[in-house]
Structure formats: C-alpha cells, structure tokens
Design an enzyme around this catalytic site. Sequence first.
Site, mmCIF file in Angstrom:
data_model
loop_
_atom_site.group_PDB
_atom_site.id
_atom_site.type_symbol
_atom_site.label_atom_id
_atom_site.label_comp_id
_atom_site.label_asym_id
_atom_site.label_seq_id
_atom_site.Cartn_x
_atom_site.Cartn_y
_atom_site.Cartn_z
ATOM 1 N N HIS A 93 -1.942 -2.512 -9.798
ATOM 2 C CA HIS A 93 -2.976 -1.836 -8.789
ATOM 3 C C HIS A 93 -4.127 -2.874 -8.922
ATOM 4 C CE1 HIS A 93 -5.899 0.888 -7.359
ATOM 5 N NE2 HIS A 93 -4.592 1.656 -6.709
ATOM 6 N N ASP A 126 2.491 5.640 -6.451
ATOM 7 C CA ASP A 126 3.695 5.657 -5.663
ATOM 8 C C ASP A 126 5.005 5.941 -6.541
ATOM 9 O OD1 ASP A 126 2.620 5.647 -3.012
ATOM 10 O OD2 ASP A 126 1.985 3.335 -3.877
ATOM 11 N N HIS A 178 0.778 -1.066 -0.055
ATOM 12 C CA HIS A 178 -0.049 0.189 0.057
ATOM 13 C C HIS A 178 0.929 1.282 0.074
ATOM 14 C CE1 HIS A 178 -3.487 2.402 0.598
ATOM 15 N NE2 HIS A 178 -3.904 2.101 1.802
HETATM 16 N N1 COA Z 1 5.678 -6.336 -10.043
HETATM 17 C C1 COA Z 1 5.465 -7.445 -10.828
HETATM 18 N N2 COA Z 1 4.431 -7.947 -11.144
HETATM 19 C C2 COA Z 1 3.301 -7.575 -10.353
HETATM 20 C C3 COA Z 1 3.205 -6.463 -10.121
HETATM 21 C C4 COA Z 1 4.205 -5.661 -9.449
HETATM 22 N N3 COA Z 1 4.556 -4.520 -9.109
HETATM 23 N N4 COA Z 1 2.069 -6.341 -9.523
HETATM 24 C C5 COA Z 1 1.336 -7.169 -10.054
HETATM 25 N N5 COA Z 1 1.984 -8.102 -10.714
HETATM 26 C C6 COA Z 1 1.667 -9.372 -11.357
HETATM 27 C C7 COA Z 1 1.480 -10.275 -10.381
HETATM 28 O O1 COA Z 1 2.847 -11.151 -10.246
HETATM 29 C C8 COA Z 1 0.661 -11.268 -11.060
HETATM 30 O O2 COA Z 1 1.156 -11.884 -12.183
HETATM 31 P P1 COA Z 1 0.766 -13.495 -12.406
HETATM 32 O O3 COA Z 1 -0.480 -13.343 -12.742
HETATM 33 O O4 COA Z 1 1.757 -13.721 -13.621
HETATM 34 O O5 COA Z 1 1.074 -14.312 -11.335
HETATM 35 C C9 COA Z 1 -0.437 -10.338 -11.568
HETATM 36 O O6 COA Z 1 0.140 -9.003 -11.836
HETATM 37 C C10 COA Z 1 -1.348 -10.042 -10.464
HETATM 38 O O7 COA Z 1 -0.944 -9.421 -9.351
HETATM 39 P P2 COA Z 1 -1.687 -9.534 -8.108
HETATM 40 O O8 COA Z 1 -0.542 -9.193 -7.036
HETATM 41 O O9 COA Z 1 -2.531 -10.696 -7.825
HETATM 42 O O10 COA Z 1 -2.767 -8.299 -8.091
HETATM 43 P P3 COA Z 1 -3.303 -7.502 -6.941
HETATM 44 O O11 COA Z 1 -4.522 -6.807 -7.339
HETATM 45 O O12 COA Z 1 -3.445 -8.368 -5.784
HETATM 46 O O13 COA Z 1 -2.169 -6.246 -6.589
HETATM 47 C C11 COA Z 1 -0.738 -5.182 -5.863
HETATM 48 C C12 COA Z 1 -2.324 -5.317 -6.439
HETATM 49 C C13 COA Z 1 -1.044 -3.311 -5.822
HETATM 50 C C14 COA Z 1 -0.879 -5.382 -4.292
HETATM 51 C C15 COA Z 1 0.620 -5.483 -6.889
HETATM 52 O O14 COA Z 1 0.136 -4.622 -8.197
HETATM 53 C C16 COA Z 1 1.669 -4.854 -6.062
HETATM 54 O O15 COA Z 1 2.152 -5.791 -5.137
HETATM 55 N N6 COA Z 1 2.404 -3.892 -6.620
HETATM 56 C C17 COA Z 1 3.631 -3.531 -5.874
HETATM 57 C C18 COA Z 1 3.469 -2.663 -4.669
HETATM 58 C C19 COA Z 1 2.636 -1.450 -5.018
HETATM 59 O O16 COA Z 1 3.329 -0.450 -5.608
HETATM 60 N N7 COA Z 1 1.648 -1.054 -4.343
HETATM 61 C C20 COA Z 1 1.354 0.249 -4.072
HETATM 62 C C21 COA Z 1 -0.137 0.203 -4.725
HETATM 63 S S1 COA Z 1 -0.820 1.830 -5.121
#
Ligand code: COA
Length: 388
Positions: free
Chosen positions: A273, A324, A232
Amino acid sequence: MTIATTEIDLSQYPFINKGLEGIVAFSTTKSSVDGQIGELIYGGYNINTLAEKSTFEEVCFLLWEDRLPTQTELDELKIALQTNRELPSQVLDYIRNTNKNAEPMSVLRTAVSMLADFDENLDFKSHVENYRRSIELTAKIPTIIAAFDRVRNGKEIVAPLNSGSTAFNFLYMLNGVQPGEKAEKVLDLCLILHAEHGMNASTFTARAVCSTEADIYSAITGALGSLKGPLHGGANTAVMNLLLDLKKQYSPDPVQFVKDKLARKEKISGFGHRIYKTFDPRASHLQKLSKALAEETGHIELYNWSIAMMETMKSEKNIDPNVDFFSATVYYSMGIMPDLYTAIFALSRISGWAGHFMEQMENNRLIRPKSLFTLEKNMVWTPIADRA
Ligand code: COA
C-alpha cells in the site's frame, strides 16, 4: 529520443513527485489514514468503532454530513435510498443488450455515465442537487451491477425492493432470493470497510473532474475508470484469480507460488500500500470474516493458502495484505463471481466519492499541476518527404 533531464534547467523544478507521493493537495473532513499506526478514521470515527456499531447507510450520512444522523435522519436517508433504486428503462435496455462478456466494471461505468442523460437539472449545481444525485447514484449502482450479472447469466432481472438495507437488497437482486441475516450483515460490514479511504487514485480522479465544474456523473464515471485498475480496486478480482490459479495446480504450494512470483519481480495483488506501512485495519476485519465464512462454506483450503501467502510476503518482503486480499475470499465464500468484486467495491465507495465531490464543490479550485517537458524545444520542421 528522450533528452536527459540534466540538460533541462532543473532549478525551475526542484523535484518531480512521481505518483504525487506525500503531496497534500486538499484538506478534508471525510477521512484520515495513518499508515504508520494502521489507523483509519471516517469523519472523526475510528473504522473499528464503525465496523462494530454502524451500518453502511449511517456511514453514507456521516460522509455526506460530517456527523452521525439522528434516528429520524437515518430513517429518511434509508427511505430516500430505497425509493431511488429503479433504473431508467433505457439504462436497463443497455444492460440487456450489451455484450454478455463485457467486464462488469465497464458496464457499470457506462451505465453510470448514461444516468446523466436522465437528470433533468444537470445544469443545477447546488449542494441540494448534488446531495440528491449522491443518493440516486448510491441507490442505483447496486441495481446496475445485479441486473448485468443476471442478464449475462441468462436470468431475468430482479427488480429492486423498496425496503431493506443496501446490502440486503443487493444480495436479493443478485440471487433472486432474500438473503439471511448473516449474509446481509457480512456484506454490510464489507460496505462499511470500503466506503472511504483518503486521497486514493479514484477519489483524486473524482475531485479532479469536479474541480473543472463538471457534473457528478462525470466525476463518478472517471472514478469508476480509475478504481477498475489492478493497482487499485481491480486487485480484489486479481487476488481471487491468483487463488483459483493456485487451486488448478496439481500440487498447490502457496509458499513457492509467492516465492516464484517475487523471483520473477512480479507484484502480488492484495499486498502492499502507498500509505500503510503496517497492517491495514480493514484487512484485520476482513481476515476474521474470511476465516469464519471459509470454515462455514468449505473453503478453508483457500483461507489457509491466503495465510501461507501472507506469511511468505511478510518474511520475504516485509509487506502486509491490503483491503483487497481477504475481501476476495469473503465474497467468494458468499458465492459471488470474482469479476464482480471491484464493482462491489464501487457500490460502497460511491459514498466516499460523493462526499469528496460535494466537499470539492464547496471550496473549489481547478486542479492543475505542472509537468516537466523532456524533449528539445523549437525543433526545425522537416518536410514529410525528407524524413528518414
Ligand atoms: N508484491 C510484490 N512486491 C511489492 C508489492 C506487491 N504487491 N507491493 C509493493 N511491492 C514492492 C515493490 O516491488 C517495491 O520493491 P523494491 O523496492 O524492491 O523495488 C516496493 O515494494 C515498493 O513498491 P511500490 O510499487 O513502489 O510502492 P507503491 O507505493 O507505488 O505501491 C501499490 C503501492 C498498491 C501500487 C503496490 O503495493 C502494488 O502494486 N500492490 C499490488 C496491487 C494491489 O493490491 N493494489 C491494491 C491497493 S489497496
């Protein structure tokens, strides 16, 4: 031992929604996020309009009153914010005496929690009292962050001004000198962009705490704990640390850096996201700011690496940057320490959290979802001496 869920009567539980994805738990007037078209609305106004025409204080009013203020109302809110910036001496003592190596978000969380001890009317739960507390928290959070940063750097705490905008006063307290008009405007825009964002994890936390009829300090303390996580609000600090790690390399290669991380199945902070499947509209504003500031302050190399990372993420994973990603280089170009970035996010998001708290209070129902138990039930008790 985990029993496979197939052994459980799943007819009672048609699905488990891990991460509550897609669940609509509330109706709200605070904001709308459309991830398909990359649209963000606060209280009816598009974020692009607010970014161009508004101020952080005006956005606070919008999020708390669901309408734009008149000039008189805005002036009154500004004065209320300006005159509530001072911290109780006990909170200042805590900031002075805590571990200088503590994380700023931990110190902020503790200090916000302490503020409840100085609210003489904690039992009063009226909207009027919660509105007053929303103003106080919004006014005091910048003072906490700046005071801790001064103390940990061995500097005197700078008392808040009882004039000027939130952005102006925060930069003044942080640096000990009054900021220029441009720095104030840049920070004000960042505060507008971070103020509110649908049912994100920290807002949900604030509403869940509120739903038990606990006080707003408890709700905001919980929200701060939630925001701190790297998935987050903690992502902005993590982005800057990634870029600084890259800078330390003998021959930095942002494209290979991203590819290597993806090959190791690591997430890259600042990308992806839950809601946006296209470019986050906040990231567009921040990208422009990041470029302009990087050129001005000699950090263009960091900006160029950011672009290379962004293009690689797009081509390798079709994932765009989130709020971010570029906020990190914006704050870095302003000379702000990376571990303060999440606290600055909170300095803005308090406005959204407070708006949601008051909305939840007005139409409350205890938030209490279910979970699916996955172990065998009513097992035979084994005396401790007989356990393997
Ligand atoms: N880097 C690499 N791969 C990413 C990614 C990232 N930042 N964000 C998503 N993905 C990929 C996942 O590995 C997954 O790939 P797969 O289907 O091949 O396994 C797919 O995209 C879906 O990701 P998932 O984590 O299930 O989506 P989510 O909706 O739960 O995640 C976040 C949303 C924000 C948690 C995720 O994008 C993330 O961890 N981002 C990095 C942290 C961040 O910047 N957070 C701030 C958000 S405003």
